[in-house]
Design a protein around this motif. Structure first.
Motif, PDB file in Angstrom:
ATOM      1  N   THR A  23      31.035  22.115  53.436  1.00 27.61           N
ATOM      2  CA  THR A  23      31.887  23.061  52.711  1.00 27.61           C
ATOM      3  C   THR A  23      32.154  22.585  51.291  1.00 27.61           C
ATOM      4  OG1 THR A  23      32.951  23.804  54.751  1.00 27.61           O
ATOM      5  CG2 THR A  23      34.134  24.198  52.708  1.00 27.61           C
TER       6      THR A  23
ATOM      7  N   TYR B 123      28.909  23.130  49.335  1.00 33.27           N
ATOM      8  CA  TYR B 123      28.709  24.565  49.092  1.00 33.27           C
ATOM      9  C   TYR B 123      29.650  25.057  47.986  1.00 33.27           C
ATOM     10  CZ  TYR B 123      26.107  24.848  53.515  1.00 33.27           C
ATOM     11  OH  TYR B 123      25.187  24.690  54.518  1.00 33.27           O
ATOM     12  N   THR B 124      30.903  24.596  48.041  1.00 36.14           N
ATOM     13  CA  THR B 124      31.887  25.055  47.059  1.00 36.14           C
ATOM     14  C   THR B 124      31.543  24.570  45.657  1.00 36.14           C
ATOM     15  OG1 THR B 124      33.602  25.082  48.764  1.00 36.14           O
ATOM     16  CG2 THR B 124      34.338  25.066  46.477  1.00 36.14           C
TER      17      THR B 124
ATOM     18  N   THR C 157      29.993  27.194  43.011  1.00 31.83           N
ATOM     19  CA  THR C 157      30.834  27.512  41.855  1.00 31.83           C
ATOM     20  C   THR C 157      30.077  27.277  40.551  1.00 31.83           C
ATOM     21  OG1 THR C 157      32.829  26.928  43.091  1.00 31.83           O
ATOM     22  CG2 THR C 157      33.007  26.985  40.697  1.00 31.83           C
TER      23      THR C 157
ATOM     24  N   THR D  66      35.856  31.890  42.560  1.00 31.65           N
ATOM     25  CA  THR D  66      34.601  31.626  43.272  1.00 31.65           C
ATOM     26  C   THR D  66      34.766  30.495  44.279  1.00 31.65           C
ATOM     27  OG1 THR D  66      33.370  32.316  41.297  1.00 31.65           O
ATOM     28  CG2 THR D  66      32.162  31.094  42.981  1.00 31.65           C
ATOM     29  N   ALA D  67      35.454  29.428  43.867  1.00 33.66           N
ATOM     30  CA  ALA D  67      35.646  28.283  44.753  1.00 33.66           C
ATOM     31  C   ALA D  67      36.437  28.662  45.994  1.00 33.66           C
ATOM     32  CB  ALA D  67      36.334  27.151  43.996  1.00 33.66           C
TER      33      ALA D  67
ATOM     34  N   LEU E 160      34.164  30.708  48.301  1.00 36.29           N
ATOM     35  CA  LEU E 160      33.174  29.870  48.979  1.00 36.29           C
ATOM     36  C   LEU E 160      33.822  28.966  50.016  1.00 36.29           C
ATOM     37  CD1 LEU E 160      30.978  28.903  45.888  1.00 36.29           C
ATOM     38  CD2 LEU E 160      30.230  30.266  47.842  1.00 36.29           C
ATOM     39  N   TRP E 161      34.988  28.437  49.696  1.00 38.64           N
ATOM     40  CA  TRP E 161      35.671  27.539  50.636  1.00 38.64           C
ATOM     41  C   TRP E 161      36.060  28.287  51.920  1.00 38.64           C
ATOM     42  CZ3 TRP E 161      36.408  22.350  50.558  1.00 38.64           C
ATOM     43  CH2 TRP E 161      37.275  21.824  51.521  1.00 38.64           C
TER      44      TRP E 161
ATOM     45  N   ILE F 117      42.261  23.407  48.486  1.00 43.30           N
ATOM     46  CA  ILE F 117      42.463  24.462  47.495  1.00 43.30           C
ATOM     47  C   ILE F 117      43.902  24.445  46.987  1.00 43.30           C
ATOM     48  CG2 ILE F 117      42.496  26.953  47.153  1.00 43.30           C
ATOM     49  CD1 ILE F 117      39.718  25.801  47.257  1.00 43.30           C
TER      50      ILE F 117
END
Length: 296
Positions: free
Chosen positions: A80, A83-84, A88, A206-207, A210-211, A274
């Motif tokens: 994760t 990916y983040t 991003t 975006t982050a 994606l998270w 986050i």
């Protein structure tokens, strides 16, 4: 003087009312988050009986212990994070230049490009055509399926376009042209350094997306080694519900309490990074949301 004093007094009363409303709204937002945190560290029986309000009555880490017993959780956590970060960066590399190009008044075919971007906001191909496209590019069960196919966001492009159009004066571009500056050089040396606010906003949006993403991984990834944290937590909770449905008596009660603890712990684990990141970007986030909100 009496009239002026009366107006000042009225202003103070109105401000006090606004402050009270603001405090109430803040508490309405913060308390549910705080309750989830303290409930994840509390004894399940105390939470179920309503004895947990501000602070855990008795500490219990069983929810976290059961989650971290899962061998796959650290791998999924790492997936994760990667990916983040990568997603991003790709999204910023795609959407920020596109927004800048759309903000230029001399862009050839600007009207048709606008239409090209806006139509997918209202009409999409659907899940099956998208799946077939992703499969035809050979992205199924790969790292890139989580960061490439959905990196373009029309909304983010519009936000970036509005920012560049309303915040960067045309005179700056004209002065750069006089000094012999090319379009690409102007973008990297002038536009980007002055665009920290919109970069922070789009990057944060975006982050977070994606998270929290799990549906794309559910559809496009079958390899457990590539699955993100959210999908793993979902699978664990569903598995607990299945066990709970098959249990009876005292065992059912214990499993129900453990399942609740794992739910609270899952929320904390999945949202903590986050929540820690947001305060550092709050200044830019507020600026980016407000800039260009009145005029385009």
């Amino acid at each position: 003087m009496k009239k002026k004093t009366k107006l000042i007094s009225q202003d103070k009363v109105v401000n006090l009312i606004f402050y009270i409303i603001a405090v109430i709204m803040i508490l309405m937002v913060i308390y549910p988050l705080w309750f989830i945190i303290i409930a994840s560290f509390s004894n399940p029986a105390d939470v179920a009986s309503g004895q947990v309000w501000i602070w855990p009555k008795s500490w219990d880490m069983s929810g976290y212990k059961e989650l971290f017993k899962q061998a796959q959780i650290w791998k999924s956590y790492g997936n994760t994070i990667i990916y983040t970060l990568v997603g991003t960066l790709i999204a910023l590399a795609v959407n920020i230049p596109a927004g800048y190009a759309m903000s230029r008044s001399n862009l050839a075919g600007k009207k048709w490009i606008n239409i090209f971007y806006i139509i997918p906001m209202f009409v999409s191909g659907g899940l099956i055509p998208t799946y077939l496209v992703v499969r035809s590019f050979g992205l199924l069960d790969s790292f890139w399926v989580m960061v490439l196919p959905f990196s373009v966001s029309t909304y983010n492009i519009i936000v970036a376009r509005t920012f560049f159009k309303s915040s960067l004066p045309e005179s700056l571009w004209e002065a750069a042209q006089i000094d012999g500056c090319s379009t690409i050089r102007y973008f990297f040396q002038f536009a980007l350094p002055l665009s920290k606010a919109v970069i922070a906003v789009i990057g944060l949006w975006t982050a977070v997306g994606l998270w929290n993403s799990w549906f794309n991984a559910l559809i496009y990834i079958k390899n457990e080694e590539l699955q993100p944290l959210q999908l793993l937590l979902r699978r664990i909770l569903i598995s607990n519900q299945s066990l709970l449905g098959a249990a009876t008596g005292t065992m059912a009660q214990e499993l129900r309490q453990l399942s609740d603890m794992m739910k609270y712990a899952s929320i904390v684990i999945s949202t903590l990074p986050i929540m820690c990141l947001y305060p550092f970007l709050q200044k830019y986030f507020n600026q980016g949301v407000m800039i260009g909100a009145v005029k385009e």
